[in-house]
Design a protein around this motif. Structure first.
Motif, mmCIF file in Angstrom:
data_model
loop_
_atom_site.group_PDB
_atom_site.id
_atom_site.type_symbol
_atom_site.label_atom_id
_atom_site.label_comp_id
_atom_site.label_asym_id
_atom_site.label_seq_id
_atom_site.Cartn_x
_atom_site.Cartn_y
_atom_site.Cartn_z
ATOM 1 N N UNK A 195 42.887 90.477 81.551
ATOM 2 C CA UNK A 195 43.339 89.099 81.349
ATOM 3 C C UNK A 195 44.852 88.956 81.413
ATOM 4 N N UNK A 196 45.587 90.040 81.175
ATOM 5 C CA UNK A 196 47.044 89.943 81.164
ATOM 6 C C UNK A 196 47.611 89.606 82.530
ATOM 7 N N UNK A 197 46.940 90.023 83.609
ATOM 8 C CA UNK A 197 47.467 89.767 84.947
ATOM 9 C C UNK A 197 47.545 88.276 85.246
ATOM 10 N N UNK A 198 46.525 87.526 84.874
ATOM 11 C CA UNK A 198 46.523 86.085 85.181
ATOM 12 C C UNK A 198 47.549 85.330 84.342
ATOM 13 N N UNK A 199 47.950 85.930 83.224
ATOM 14 C CA UNK A 199 48.932 85.278 82.356
ATOM 15 C C UNK A 199 50.368 85.529 82.805
ATOM 16 N N UNK A 200 50.567 86.409 83.765
ATOM 17 C CA UNK A 200 51.922 86.716 84.233
ATOM 18 C C UNK A 200 52.535 85.529 84.973
ATOM 19 N N UNK A 254 37.081 83.387 85.351
ATOM 20 C CA UNK A 254 37.493 83.159 86.744
ATOM 21 C C UNK A 254 36.318 83.093 87.704
ATOM 22 N N UNK A 255 35.220 83.796 87.390
ATOM 23 C CA UNK A 255 34.049 83.713 88.268
ATOM 24 C C UNK A 255 33.455 82.312 88.243
ATOM 25 N N UNK A 256 33.261 81.758 87.051
ATOM 26 C CA UNK A 256 32.717 80.409 86.935
ATOM 27 C C UNK A 256 33.682 79.391 87.545
ATOM 28 N N UNK A 257 34.979 79.573 87.327
ATOM 29 C CA UNK A 257 35.955 78.655 87.926
ATOM 30 C C UNK A 257 35.881 78.676 89.448
ATOM 31 N N UNK A 266 51.707 78.132 86.747
ATOM 32 C CA UNK A 266 51.444 77.702 85.379
ATOM 33 C C UNK A 266 50.715 76.358 85.338
ATOM 34 N N UNK A 267 51.112 75.432 86.183
ATOM 35 C CA UNK A 267 50.474 74.110 86.210
ATOM 36 C C UNK A 267 49.015 74.213 86.653
ATOM 37 N N UNK A 268 48.761 74.967 87.701
ATOM 38 C CA UNK A 268 47.399 75.081 88.207
ATOM 39 C C UNK A 268 46.490 75.849 87.246
ATOM 40 N N UNK A 269 47.048 76.807 86.516
ATOM 41 C CA UNK A 269 46.248 77.585 85.566
ATOM 42 C C UNK A 269 45.721 76.719 84.429
ATOM 43 N N UNK A 270 46.432 75.633 84.111
ATOM 44 C CA UNK A 270 46.002 74.771 83.008
ATOM 45 C C UNK A 270 45.058 73.668 83.459
ATOM 46 N N UNK A 271 44.885 73.502 84.773
ATOM 47 C CA UNK A 271 44.228 72.305 85.287
ATOM 48 C C UNK A 271 42.783 72.157 84.823
ATOM 49 N N UNK A 272 41.991 73.226 84.860
ATOM 50 C CA UNK A 272 40.567 73.087 84.550
ATOM 51 C C UNK A 272 40.317 72.859 83.068
ATOM 52 N N UNK A 273 41.202 73.372 82.215
ATOM 53 C CA UNK A 273 40.986 73.244 80.771
ATOM 54 C C UNK A 273 41.638 71.997 80.184
ATOM 55 N N UNK A 307 50.794 65.419 81.923
ATOM 56 C CA UNK A 307 51.936 65.801 81.093
ATOM 57 C C UNK A 307 52.485 67.160 81.523
ATOM 58 N N UNK A 308 51.588 68.111 81.794
ATOM 59 C CA UNK A 308 52.030 69.428 82.256
ATOM 60 C C UNK A 308 52.813 69.310 83.557
ATOM 61 N N UNK A 309 52.327 68.482 84.464
ATOM 62 C CA UNK A 309 53.024 68.274 85.735
ATOM 63 C C UNK A 309 54.402 67.665 85.504
ATOM 64 N N UNK A 310 54.470 66.655 84.611
ATOM 65 C CA UNK A 310 55.751 65.987 84.344
ATOM 66 C C UNK A 310 56.787 66.971 83.837
ATOM 67 N N UNK A 311 56.385 67.796 82.863
ATOM 68 C CA UNK A 311 57.340 68.740 82.271
ATOM 69 C C UNK A 311 57.800 69.776 83.291
ATOM 70 N N UNK A 312 56.867 70.269 84.098
ATOM 71 C CA UNK A 312 57.243 71.247 85.119
ATOM 72 C C UNK A 312 58.212 70.625 86.131
ATOM 73 N N UNK A 313 57.895 69.432 86.583
ATOM 74 C CA UNK A 313 58.755 68.777 87.572
ATOM 75 C C UNK A 313 60.124 68.458 86.985
ATOM 76 N N UNK A 314 60.158 68.055 85.738
ATOM 77 C CA UNK A 314 61.440 67.753 85.100
ATOM 78 C C UNK A 314 62.319 68.998 85.041
ATOM 79 N N UNK A 315 61.710 70.143 84.716
ATOM 80 C CA UNK A 315 62.489 71.386 84.671
ATOM 81 C C UNK A 315 63.049 71.730 86.048
ATOM 82 N N UNK A 316 62.234 71.555 87.076
ATOM 83 C CA UNK A 316 62.679 71.887 88.426
ATOM 84 C C UNK A 316 63.761 70.941 88.918
ATOM 85 N N UNK A 317 63.574 69.640 88.668
ATOM 86 C CA UNK A 317 64.584 68.673 89.094
ATOM 87 C C UNK A 317 65.898 68.873 88.349
ATOM 88 N N UNK A 318 65.801 69.148 87.047
ATOM 89 C CA UNK A 318 67.013 69.393 86.260
ATOM 90 C C UNK A 318 67.775 70.587 86.802
#
Length: 264
Positions: free
Chosen positions: A110-115, A167-170, A231-238, A246-257
């Motif tokens: 499980x640690x690999x997917x969290x990297x 990940x198999x079910x996903x 990180x954004x895509x990993x959170x999408x299904x849950x 909200x996750x998308x907004x925060x990620x985009x704000x960090x990148x734009x900043x």
């Protein structure tokens, strides 16, 4: 490719190579079809936990004809294996201790997917049980056309327990995952691609080159954008739709900043 020194080799059946932003982790026990043991799992977990922050892509690969035949059958013998945890002896003891041991083993997967880095599995030949679950631990999978995936745990009276069920079910949905695991049947490379288990299928002779091409394409993406995207895509299904927005907004704000900050 710059290979890690022998002294730093984390396990006799594991080999590391680090070149630039790419770390390659190789299962190196081809004579036993890269069968897995608890000591290997501990080493894999330690490697995953210690990935350099500068690594952008990790490649999980294996020597020989098979990616991994799964759990070493010696682990299910009453005598166990020298130098390894005795699984049957542990199972005969305190169930809480047994569950704790399994949690330790799961970290190797499980640690690999969290990297933050994107993890790519290059799979040839058999990827059975724990081998299939290690391939599922990657974000992306390149399969040789001779690859065969299978979950054989249920045929042994067990269930997949190394982080592979999510990940198999996903990837394939509940009903197909149930059918694959309950029957233990083989999933060939072409079907794996059709089901979404493989991002790319290539001739066996082209597995290394096909993997290298995918890695090169990943490295072309701006580093921080790729990390935020994973990180954004990993959170999408849950996440609920609102949470994901909200996750998308925060990620985009960090990148734009950061983009504005880099301007003169």
């Amino acid at each position: 490719m710059t290979t890690v020194t022998a002294e730093a080799r984390p396990h006799p059946h594991l080999r590391l190579a680090h070149e630039g932003a790419v770390l390659t982790v190789t299962l190196a026990n081809p004579d036993e079809r890269n069968a897995q043991t608890p000591s290997l799992w501990r080493a894999l977990a330690e490697v995953a936990a210690a990935v350099d922050p500068g690594v952008r892509v990790v490649v999980l690969r294996a020597e020989g004809q098979s990616f991994s035949a799964g759990l070493h059958r010696g682990m299910l013998s009453p005598a166990g294996m020298v130098g390894e945890d005795n699984l049957l002896l542990t199972a005969a003891g305190d169930p809480k201790h047994l569950a704790g041991q399994i949690a330790v083993y799961q970290r190797a997967f499980v640690t690999w997917r969290a990297l933050p880095a994107v993890v790519v599995a290059a799979v040839q030949g058999h990827a059975i049980g724990a081998g299939f679950q290690l391939a599922l631990a990657a974000d992306l999978r390149v399969l040789a056309d001779d690859a065969v995936l299978a979950m054989r745990e249920t045929s042994l009276g067990l269930v997949p327990d190394l982080g592979g069920t999510k990940p198999l079910v996903e990837a394939v949905g509940y009903a197909r995952a149930l059918e694959i695991c309950a029957t233990g049947r083989a999933v060939g490379a072409a079907e794996a691609a059709a089901l979404g288990l493989a991002n790319l299928v290539v001739p066996r002779a082209d597995l290394e080159a096909g993997t290298d091409d995918l890695v090169a394409a990943l490295l072309q993406a701006p580093e921080q954008a790729l990390r935020e995207l994973k990180a954004v895509l990993r959170t999408a299904t849950a996440s609920t739709p609102d949470q994901q927005c909200e996750n998308e907004r925060h990620a985009q704000a960090r990148l734009l900043t950061a983009m504005v900050a880099r301007r003169p």
